[in-house]
Structures are given as structure tokens and as C-alpha cells.
Design a protein around this motif. Structure first.
Motif, PDB file in Angstrom:
ATOM      1  N   TYR A 137     -39.539  34.746  51.632  1.00 28.50           N
ATOM      2  CA  TYR A 137     -40.591  33.838  51.178  1.00 28.50           C
ATOM      3  C   TYR A 137     -40.384  33.448  49.712  1.00 28.50           C
ATOM      4  O   TYR A 137     -40.438  32.262  49.357  1.00 28.50           O
ATOM      5  N   PHE A 231     -42.160  29.763  54.895  1.00 28.82           N
ATOM      6  CA  PHE A 231     -43.388  29.395  54.189  1.00 28.82           C
ATOM      7  C   PHE A 231     -44.602  29.571  55.104  1.00 28.82           C
ATOM      8  O   PHE A 231     -45.430  30.443  54.882  1.00 28.82           O
ATOM      9  N   GLU A 232     -44.652  28.778  56.133  1.00 29.69           N
ATOM     10  CA  GLU A 232     -45.822  28.801  57.021  1.00 29.69           C
ATOM     11  C   GLU A 232     -45.976  30.161  57.693  1.00 29.69           C
ATOM     12  O   GLU A 232     -45.012  30.704  58.252  1.00 29.69           O
ATOM     13  N   GLY A 233     -47.157  30.694  57.625  1.00 24.84           N
ATOM     14  CA  GLY A 233     -47.458  31.956  58.289  1.00 24.84           C
ATOM     15  C   GLY A 233     -47.282  33.194  57.436  1.00 24.84           C
ATOM     16  O   GLY A 233     -47.655  34.297  57.856  1.00 24.84           O
ATOM     17  N   SER A 235     -48.114  35.860  54.578  1.00 24.03           N
ATOM     18  CA  SER A 235     -49.308  36.330  53.854  1.00 24.03           C
ATOM     19  C   SER A 235     -49.007  37.674  53.231  1.00 24.03           C
ATOM     20  O   SER A 235     -48.139  38.417  53.684  1.00 24.03           O
TER      21      SER A 235
END
Length: 238
Positions: A137, A231-233, A235
Motif C-alpha cells: 500500500y 489502494f482500494e480495500g 485499511s
């Protein structure tokens, strides 16, 4: 290296120990002087083991025309440095001990060298899947900054951060030690000479010509086996 005004490295190191640590249990000369990589600005890296020293310390001195970096430990304090270096995957102290030439030894050096060599051979702790995902990430984030950057001054420094990130990701996902500064390239060469050459060429091409494509390809290359850009998802702390 020109040493006209300097005593030969090994002779200078032995003289330094005789004058400053005559009763130590052991001492080693390490660093570039041992590896045959000394330059006009190189210093002498000397590791001292002395059971009478209450705690570790480091000191910079001049001796026999040489700048000297001396790392002083008792017979157990060095182990904390071994552990710290292992945790950060940058084995500075174990490497110095492993490669060091013996300047003095009362019978302690073989065991300490054995600890260092065992640690180096084992390699750093393996990254978990979660660690790889987190590093993907942040490497993606730096890569996006690099791709989108239109300011040459900013791009120079983003590229530096990206170089560190790519090297760390490639080395750690293959269970290898990392390095900082000049040891980035040295660590890559020890891992894979062809990859190191490709790495240097990609960044050299960017710095010379402003072309980003080779650097972008390199970043994608190291992340691809682990799922590519992320990127997406993603956390943290949720």
C-alpha cells in the motif's frame, strides 16, 4: 586509495588498540578497509570487546592520520545491537563482527564471530502477509506520487523515497537483509547482480533524462508477484 600521509590500515588499527585499549579482551578491524573498498574519505571501523566496560558506546577519533569510529562493548552488550539490527533487517554490527580482522583476542572472538555468522546466515524475520500488504500500500502511494508529480524538484526526492521502498520490498519479500545509503545497492548486488544493475539503470535514466517509465516498471515488477498495486480495500486499525 591514496594513503601517502596515512599509516597502513591494519597497522594503524593495531597501534590504536595498543594505545587506547591495551587490556581489552578482543578487537576487530571492519568496514571498507577490510573489504578493499576504502576511499579517500574512508575511516577505520574498529570493534572493541572489553569485559570491564559497563555499557556500549561509540566514539569518533583521529589516529595515525585516519578518522576512527570505535564501537566499544562488553562481553554481553553487543547482543542487544545484534537483536536490534535483526529486527530492523539491517545487520550493521553482525556484519562488522563477521567480516572483521582480528586485532586482539584473549579467546573471546571466535564465539562472538560465530553468533554473528549464524545470525547473518539465518536472514531477517520473514514478512507476514499483513506486512507485505501494508508495504504494498505505501509503496503504491509513493509510486502514485511519483507518477503524478510535475515538479522536477519534488520528483527528485520522491524518486529517492521510491528507490528505498522498491529495494526494501524486493529484498524483504525474498528473505534478504536490507541496507541504507550505499548499502541499498550493496545489498541488492549481494541478492541479485542483474536486478541491482536494472535498479540502478532505471533511476539513473530518470535522474538524467526525466523519464519515469523504467522506474514505474520496476516498482510494478516487484509488487506483481504479491498482487500488484494496492489502494482500494486497504485499511489500518479498523
Amino acid at each position: 586509495m591514496e594513503t601517502t600521509d596515512k599509516t597502513a590500515p591494519l597497522e594503524a588499527a593495531r597501534k590504536f588498540i595498543d594505545q587506547n585499549f591495551p587490556d581489552c579482551d578482543g578487537a576487530l578491524l571492519a568496514g571498507s578497509a577490510v573489504r578493499g573498498e576504502a576511499t579517500a574519505t574512508s575511516d577505520l571501523d574498529i570493534v572493541v570487546f572489553d569485559s570491564k566496560v559497563p555499557s556500549s558506546y561509540r566514539e569518533s577519533l583521529m589516529a595515525s592520520g585516519w578518522p576512527v569510529e570505535v564501537f566499544v562493548h562488553n562481553l554481553t552488550s553487543y547482543q542487544a545491537f545484534f537483536r536490534d539490527d535483526t529486527e530492523r533487517a539491517r545487520p550493521s554490527m553482525p556484519r562488522m563482527v563477521s567480516e572483521g580482522l582480528v586485532l586482539r583476542d584473549t579467546g573471546v572472538i571466535d564465539a562472538i564471530k560465530g553468533e554473528a555468522q549464524t545470525l547473518l546466515a539465518k536472514g531477517p524475520e520473514e514478512w507476514t502477509d499483513a506486512a507485505i500488504r501494508t508495504k504494498r500500500y505505501f509503496l503504491t502511494d509513493t509510486l502514485d506520487d511519483f507518477i503524478g508529480c510535475t515538479d522536477r524538484a519534488e520528483g527528485i526526492f520522491i524518486a529517492g523515497a521510491l528507490a528505498e521502498g522498491i529495494a526494501e520490498f524486493e529484498l524483504r519479500t525474498h528473505g534478504r537483509w536490507i541496507g541504507a545509503s550505499k548499502w541499498i545497492v550493496r545489498s541488492l548486488k549481494q541478492y541479485d547482480g542483474q536486478f541491482a544493475e536494472h535498479f540502478v539503470e532505471a533511476f539513473d535514466h530518470y535522474y538524467r533524462h526525466g523519464n519515469k517509465e523504467r522506474v514505474i516498471e520496476l516498482a510494478d515488477q516487484v509488487m506483481q508477484p504479491h498482487g500488484g498495486r494496492l489502494f482500494e480495500g486497504f485499511s489500518m486499525g479498523k
